[in-house]
Design a protein around this motif. Structure first.
Motif, PDB file in Angstrom:
ATOM      1  N   UNK A  59     -66.043-147.872 -52.041  1.00  0.00           N
ATOM      2  CA  UNK A  59     -66.065-149.516 -51.462  1.00  0.00           C
ATOM      3  C   UNK A  59     -64.904-150.114 -51.232  1.00  0.00           C
ATOM      4  N   UNK A  60     -63.954-149.660 -52.385  1.00  0.00           N
ATOM      5  CA  UNK A  60     -62.626-149.890 -52.272  1.00  0.00           C
ATOM      6  C   UNK A  60     -62.023-149.531 -50.996  1.00  0.00           C
ATOM      7  N   UNK A  99     -47.889-147.736 -56.975  1.00  0.00           N
ATOM      8  CA  UNK A  99     -48.565-148.841 -57.923  1.00  0.00           C
ATOM      9  C   UNK A  99     -50.128-148.634 -57.924  1.00  0.00           C
ATOM     10  N   UNK A 100     -50.696-149.377 -58.655  1.00  0.00           N
ATOM     11  CA  UNK A 100     -52.255-149.422 -59.046  1.00  0.00           C
ATOM     12  C   UNK A 100     -52.651-150.056 -57.881  1.00  0.00           C
ATOM     13  N   UNK A 121     -45.717-152.477 -44.159  1.00  0.00           N
ATOM     14  CA  UNK A 121     -45.482-151.575 -45.479  1.00  0.00           C
ATOM     15  C   UNK A 121     -46.178-152.087 -46.688  1.00  0.00           C
ATOM     16  N   UNK A 122     -46.526-153.266 -46.959  1.00  0.00           N
ATOM     17  CA  UNK A 122     -47.230-153.903 -47.987  1.00  0.00           C
ATOM     18  C   UNK A 122     -48.751-153.255 -48.096  1.00  0.00           C
ATOM     19  N   UNK A 123     -49.321-153.321 -46.965  1.00  0.00           N
ATOM     20  CA  UNK A 123     -50.645-152.843 -46.594  1.00  0.00           C
ATOM     21  C   UNK A 123     -50.690-151.169 -46.842  1.00  0.00           C
ATOM     22  N   UNK A 124     -49.526-150.431 -46.463  1.00  0.00           N
ATOM     23  CA  UNK A 124     -49.419-149.195 -46.523  1.00  0.00           C
ATOM     24  C   UNK A 124     -49.632-148.665 -48.022  1.00  0.00           C
ATOM     25  N   UNK A 125     -48.920-149.592 -48.822  1.00  0.00           N
ATOM     26  CA  UNK A 125     -48.829-149.302 -50.419  1.00  0.00           C
ATOM     27  C   UNK A 125     -50.214-149.423 -50.978  1.00  0.00           C
ATOM     28  N   UNK A 126     -50.873-150.433 -50.581  1.00  0.00           N
ATOM     29  CA  UNK A 126     -52.376-150.696 -50.846  1.00  0.00           C
ATOM     30  C   UNK A 126     -53.038-149.398 -50.606  1.00  0.00           C
ATOM     31  N   UNK A 127     -53.051-148.846 -49.123  1.00  0.00           N
ATOM     32  CA  UNK A 127     -53.554-147.750 -48.874  1.00  0.00           C
ATOM     33  C   UNK A 127     -53.510-146.499 -49.731  1.00  0.00           C
ATOM     34  N   UNK A 131     -55.996-144.264 -52.290  1.00  0.00           N
ATOM     35  CA  UNK A 131     -56.330-142.976 -52.129  1.00  0.00           C
ATOM     36  C   UNK A 131     -56.895-142.605 -50.594  1.00  0.00           C
ATOM     37  N   UNK A 132     -56.112-143.378 -49.555  1.00  0.00           N
ATOM     38  CA  UNK A 132     -56.679-143.336 -48.270  1.00  0.00           C
ATOM     39  C   UNK A 132     -55.551-142.845 -47.288  1.00  0.00           C
ATOM     40  N   UNK A 133     -55.679-141.748 -46.668  1.00  0.00           N
ATOM     41  CA  UNK A 133     -54.789-141.355 -45.637  1.00  0.00           C
ATOM     42  C   UNK A 133     -54.921-141.809 -44.325  1.00  0.00           C
ATOM     43  N   UNK A 134     -53.943-141.675 -43.515  1.00  0.00           N
ATOM     44  CA  UNK A 134     -53.745-142.337 -42.275  1.00  0.00           C
ATOM     45  C   UNK A 134     -55.121-141.865 -41.510  1.00  0.00           C
ATOM     46  N   UNK A 135     -55.388-140.417 -41.356  1.00  0.00           N
ATOM     47  CA  UNK A 135     -56.516-140.022 -40.770  1.00  0.00           C
ATOM     48  C   UNK A 135     -57.803-140.515 -41.327  1.00  0.00           C
ATOM     49  N   UNK A 136     -57.881-140.704 -42.641  1.00  0.00           N
ATOM     50  CA  UNK A 136     -59.149-141.118 -43.094  1.00  0.00           C
ATOM     51  C   UNK A 136     -59.272-142.910 -42.582  1.00  0.00           C
ATOM     52  N   UNK A 137     -58.282-143.660 -42.682  1.00  0.00           N
ATOM     53  CA  UNK A 137     -58.168-144.856 -42.132  1.00  0.00           C
ATOM     54  C   UNK A 137     -58.756-144.874 -40.790  1.00  0.00           C
ATOM     55  N   UNK A 138     -58.027-143.813 -39.891  1.00  0.00           N
ATOM     56  CA  UNK A 138     -58.563-144.008 -38.473  1.00  0.00           C
ATOM     57  C   UNK A 138     -60.185-143.390 -38.205  1.00  0.00           C
ATOM     58  N   UNK A 139     -60.401-142.755 -38.890  1.00  0.00           N
ATOM     59  CA  UNK A 139     -61.992-142.194 -38.662  1.00  0.00           C
ATOM     60  C   UNK A 139     -62.777-143.413 -39.203  1.00  0.00           C
ATOM     61  N   UNK A 140     -62.545-143.930 -40.439  1.00  0.00           N
ATOM     62  CA  UNK A 140     -63.241-145.078 -40.685  1.00  0.00           C
ATOM     63  C   UNK A 140     -63.242-146.334 -40.152  1.00  0.00           C
TER      64      UNK A 140
END
Length: 203
Positions: A59-60, A99-100, A121-127, A131-140
């Motif tokens: 869900x995160x 960071x957490x 860049x701040x969003x990328x830190x959250x990704x 534990x979300x990769x770019x490939x995961x982000x794209x597919x989801x």
């Protein structure tokens, strides 16, 4: 990466246009929708020290993808897709903060509230924290975007759409479809839509 970014930017523009043909001129508060999603994300992760909580990382990650929808919308109001994609790729060369999830979420919310802009860049830190990769982000992202289109095309606004398919929510069927797709390329949106249509037609 640029191809995938352009696919996502195109899909976001199409979805926004479906909601309102002149969406760029409407000054929708995408920044507000995005920071509220960070609060929902923290809720799924768990912040209540006074009770037992187990982070729901699936869900995160879904909330991170929802934030990305609004982030792309903000970026599209300022520039053309090609330039945005190039800028994102350049931004991603910045070091990712280690960071957490909660700290990363609050950093993004603070940035959104202070600037009303989307800081990649701040969003990328959250990704990274989620534990979300770019490939995961794209597919989801593509999956959720296509499902939103599919819902609209099948009577979501008028109440005709059936969200339960064979005893399961459409989101669950989408997860199955995404898991079955090994290669995520520029044809992924059409593939997902076709597979959703097949299941829906069997109701």
């Amino acid at each position: 990466m640029k191809t995938e970014l352009l696919v996502m930017l195109s899909l976001q523009d199409k979805m926004n246009t479906k909601v309102h043909p002149q969406w760029r001129e409407q000054n929708f508060a995408f920044f507000r929708a995005a920071w509220i999603e960070t609060a929902e994300l923290i809720d799924h992760f768990g912040y209540k020290w006074w009770k037992k909580q187990t982070p729901d990382m699936a869900q995160v990650q879904l909330e991170v993808v929802d934030i990305w929808h609004f982030g792309l919308s903000m970026l599209l109001t300022d520039d053309a897709p090609e330039a945005i994609a190039d800028k994102i790729i350049e931004d991603l060369k910045s070091p990712v903060k280690n960071q957490g999830v909660i700290d990363a979420s609050e950093d993004l919310a603070e940035s959104l509230l202070a600037t009303r802009k989307f800081n990649v860049p701040v969003f990328w830190s959250l990704m990274n924290a989620s534990e979300l990769t770019f490939d995961d982000l794209f597919k989801q992202y593509v999956g959720k975007n296509v499902l939103n289109f599919f819902r609209q095309d099948n009577g979501y606004k008028t109440g005709e759409y059936k969200k339960q398919w064979h005893g399961r929510e459409d989101n669950e069927h989408l997860s199955d479809i995404l898991a079955s797709i090994e290669e995520a390329d520029e044809t992924i949106a059409d593939t997902i839509y076709s597979k959703l249509s097949s299941v829906y037609a069997s109701l």
